[in-house]
Design an enzyme around this catalytic site. Sequence first.
Site, PDB file in Angstrom:
ATOM      1  N   GLY A   1      -3.163  -4.823  -2.801  1.00  0.00           N
ATOM      2  CA  GLY A   1      -3.090  -5.169  -1.385  1.00  0.00           C
ATOM      3  C   GLY A   1      -3.718  -6.526  -1.123  1.00  0.00           C
ATOM      4  O   GLY A   1      -3.233  -7.295  -0.292  1.00  0.00           O
TER       5      GLY A   1
ATOM      6  N   TYR B   1     -10.048  -7.724   6.931  1.00  0.00           N
ATOM      7  CA  TYR B   1      -9.395  -6.477   6.495  1.00  0.00           C
ATOM      8  C   TYR B   1      -9.029  -6.451   5.014  1.00  0.00           C
ATOM      9  O   TYR B   1      -8.983  -7.455   4.354  1.00  0.00           O
ATOM     10  CB  TYR B   1      -8.260  -6.063   7.416  1.00  0.00           C
ATOM     11  CG  TYR B   1      -7.030  -6.940   7.587  1.00  0.00           C
ATOM     12  CD1 TYR B   1      -6.686  -7.966   6.731  1.00  0.00           C
ATOM     13  CD2 TYR B   1      -6.169  -6.673   8.661  1.00  0.00           C
ATOM     14  CE1 TYR B   1      -5.536  -8.700   6.933  1.00  0.00           C
ATOM     15  CE2 TYR B   1      -5.009  -7.400   8.864  1.00  0.00           C
ATOM     16  CZ  TYR B   1      -4.707  -8.414   7.995  1.00  0.00           C
ATOM     17  OH  TYR B   1      -3.584  -9.130   8.192  1.00  0.00           O
ATOM     18  N   GLU B   2      -8.800  -5.235   4.549  1.00  0.00           N
ATOM     19  CA  GLU B   2      -8.570  -4.949   3.117  1.00  0.00           C
ATOM     20  C   GLU B   2      -9.676  -5.555   2.255  1.00  0.00           C
ATOM     21  O   GLU B   2      -9.430  -6.151   1.209  1.00  0.00           O
ATOM     22  CB  GLU B   2      -7.164  -5.384   2.685  1.00  0.00           C
ATOM     23  CG  GLU B   2      -6.100  -4.527   3.379  1.00  0.00           C
ATOM     24  CD  GLU B   2      -4.736  -4.563   2.735  1.00  0.00           C
ATOM     25  OE1 GLU B   2      -4.649  -4.809   1.522  1.00  0.00           O
ATOM     26  OE2 GLU B   2      -3.753  -4.330   3.462  1.00  0.00           O
ATOM     27  N   GLY B   3     -10.892  -5.400   2.712  1.00  0.00           N
ATOM     28  CA  GLY B   3     -12.060  -5.915   1.983  1.00  0.00           C
ATOM     29  C   GLY B   3     -12.482  -7.258   2.521  1.00  0.00           C
ATOM     30  O   GLY B   3     -11.763  -8.252   2.379  1.00  0.00           O
TER      31      GLY B   3
ATOM     32  N   LEU C   1       0.822  -1.202   0.000  1.00  0.00           N
ATOM     33  CA  LEU C   1       0.000   0.000   0.000  1.00  0.00           C
ATOM     34  C   LEU C   1       0.867   1.268   0.000  1.00  0.00           C
ATOM     35  O   LEU C   1       0.885   1.997  -0.985  1.00  0.00           O
ATOM     36  CB  LEU C   1      -0.972  -0.022   1.188  1.00  0.00           C
ATOM     37  CG  LEU C   1      -1.899  -1.259   1.223  1.00  0.00           C
ATOM     38  CD1 LEU C   1      -2.779  -1.258   2.465  1.00  0.00           C
ATOM     39  CD2 LEU C   1      -2.774  -1.344  -0.030  1.00  0.00           C
TER      40      LEU C   1
END
Lengths: 380, 249, 322
Positions: free
Chosen positions: A242, A362-364, A93
């Site tokens: 990511g 996390y991250e979607g 990121l």
Amino acid sequence: MNFELTEEQLMIKQAARDFAVRELLPDVLERDAKCIYPERQIKMLAELGFFGIMVDPKYGGGGMDSISYVLALEEIAKIDAATAVIIAVHNSLTAYGIEHYGNEEQKQKFLPALASGEKIGAFLLSEPEAGSDATSQKTIAEDKGDHYLINGTKNWITSADHGGTYIVIAQTYPDKKHKGINAFIVDRNSPGITLGPHEDKMGMRSSDTHSVMFTDVKVPKENRIGEDGFGFSFAMKLLDGGRIGIAAQAIGIAGGAFDLALKYSKERKAFGTEICNHQAIAFKLADMAVKLENGRNLILKCAWLKDQGKSYSIESAMAKQYCADSAMEITTEAVQIHGGYGYVKEYHVERLMREAKVTQIYEGTSEIQKIVISRALLKD
Amino acid sequence: MKILVCMGNVPDTTTKIKFDSEMKKLDTNGIQWVINPWDELALTRALEIKEQSGGKIEKVSVINIGKADAEPTIRKALAIGADDAYRVDAEPSDSYYIAAQIAEVAKKENFDIIMCGIESSDFNDAAVGSMLAEFLDYPSVSAVSSFEFNDGNVKLKRDIDGGKETIVISTPFVAIVQKGICINPRIPAMRGIMMARTKPITVSAPVETDSLIETTIFELPASKAACKMVDAEDTDKLIELLHGEAKVL
Amino acid sequence: MSIIVFSENRIGKIKKQSLEAVAYATYISKNNSKPVIAISVGNVNNDELAVLAKYGASKIISITDSNWQNHDSQAYTKLIAEIVEKESADTIIFSHSNMGKAIAPRLSVRLKAGLASNVLALPLSYSPYVFKRKSYNGNAFQQMKIKSQKCVITINPNSCDLVESPVSVNITDFTPTTVANAATKVENIDLITGKILLTEASVVVSGGRGLKSSDNWKPLEELAEVLGAGLACSRPVSDEGWRSHEEHVGQTGKIIAPDLYFAVGISGAIQHIGGISGSKVIVAINKDKDAPIFSYANYGILGDAFDVLPKLIESVKKFKSA
């Protein structure tokens, strides 16, 4: 088609493995129990170049491909997923964002310190009321002519405290909705930044996670990444990449648990034979191995697509969803195979199971990944 | 000054050792090859010495006697930090042969310090370093567990049974090193890995050498009888077994 | 033709490993009738040297000149080569000790004599010599044939029974023509005294990570004391700095072959086994029933070291006083 890893890729994988076994394994349980940040190990990883894996050597990086990167992450995560997430956020990121979407000045100014690991990167997108729905950013970046003034709160920020370089996503033109969002490079020590308490998490307990409050934080204009209003699209592009990192981390966690379960099943005896000789256990191992293989292949394909400059948005959503869900299943089975021993901390699989959970979040979340995948399928 | 580190390419020490059906050759299927662990310690120390020498040591080279399939292991040494490498293109059949081949290269290149690991984890011969020194007529110091290089002066510590000797020596010499020489083998850094391919490996053909020994066959250790468990409360029983049955007390 | 044994001493006392080397030579001698000649370098008095005769050395060549006390392998090689020629020896035997490992390979090159190192048993054949030696860290054995006329051997501890075969002995003080011209200068010698040497000990007591910290070594030390055993540890223990690396046994540490090895709180990683696989009998004390050490051990106790050790110490005391 060529499934062979290069000599360099194999060497990086081995280097990451050697490091994890030698430096992370000895105190991973203690750091998990007491939420201790892996300060010593982060310094060593920095010296070895783990914070600039993919960064162009002209900015002090290793100039390696995404395949090398995911292999390294997987090996670190097998032993210590909390350290892996620090590396993943930093590389996929922060460093990647600046290198690929920043201007030359920004690259020269920020990348060398990131690539050397002198500064650790953090990515500030989530908010108390904007997790999966990243369009509804409440953090405001007000345009003040020569600078922006940021106000608001970000949540669940990995490396919020130990990080030195933030990328902050904030709304400049609320009426333009997501088209009014910008991304900024912000020094963690800027006046007006305060941190919430260390989050007491289920897993990844030795990575530092905080909420970050911005009160009239002045950010120079030249720290905005891309054109005015590029922030949302920037964040989405970054998260595509990511996701590959988080998928690699998830499959690492799963692989670590699988290795332990396989070993244990060959040592532990029940009903007169090693438990791996019981079909109930053997089939579990087979199912776990298939998921691991599938997950690894998905990740490597994404990394390959990325290295080829091809689109990987859908594939990375598939990889993240599959690897995260598989990690949860595999670690749960690893605990099951260990029986009572699996439920106590000393055997590591308990920790790995706790760590797997967040990869679905996390991250979607896995659900968001399914939205990304299905929308792509159903487009026009 | 120049340092040469001799390195073997050996099966990873956790490998399950198997042989072909005639029990004459190692079954190399599925084997992961690594730098011989003691040679890796030697290399690590050589690089540390070079870095601390303030330019006095210009170069650390590595040498391997092996076929082309040893090159990934050689490149790992280059990734760790060796400046260049030599490979003599031959099967490393035994210590005498290996030492004779290294000696040929060493004679031409005039290294000041030659470092070897105390033994290889495959043949456990503990011989190459000392043999090489004799071929070159250099002094050698074995079982070295500390190597200090100060402004060109070398001070070594070698393990003797029940103690340590501090030795001063002038170059050229062969140091045969063991555990203690450095804390941990160095892990290659990303930059090093990427640069490994740009560093030269000089390949040469082997020279004729006497053949003094020959492997006739390998054997695997006989499988052991199951461990006899003794109750934790009954330590007297254990002593009785060690005395009466095993006859070791 | 003769057989030469290089005998080592520690502060004037001949090492057990050297007696084994003489006994080994005597076995060969019984097969081919070559006399056994021992070389001793250093200050060893004749009474002590006579011990070598008890195991079959009929001639002892003693070099007591203080110039020859430097242990320089290059000089020693020349010295032994001189004696080999003088005594027309064709078989030269060393212990597989630090000194043996330092000199034997050099001598092999100097004499063009095939080297059989790390030998584990009596020769399988005498003409030509075939030896069984350790390879792959004890995970395999290699049988190897000597093709040269002369042969240099280094033998592992415990590779041959210490059987006495007394002969009358002739001890000669020898002044070599070779000059003790050592390129290495010994600046200092640091001897650890009062401790039983791991490489010489017939019983070794060893502790692992299971002992939890450096403060917990007391019971292990006590067990070693009552047994008259050497004290050792596994790699994690020396890496953590709980014990000195001098005590580390394992593939990268000391390789030992005692009669009896106690592994206390040692899980038994393959690297550890590589250093102890030559032990005649292994006893494992571990609270983890799945610890791999139990698959290498001859005897095992499943239990917490801190509970078992005090009882075991009492049992040993009882046994010793009986």
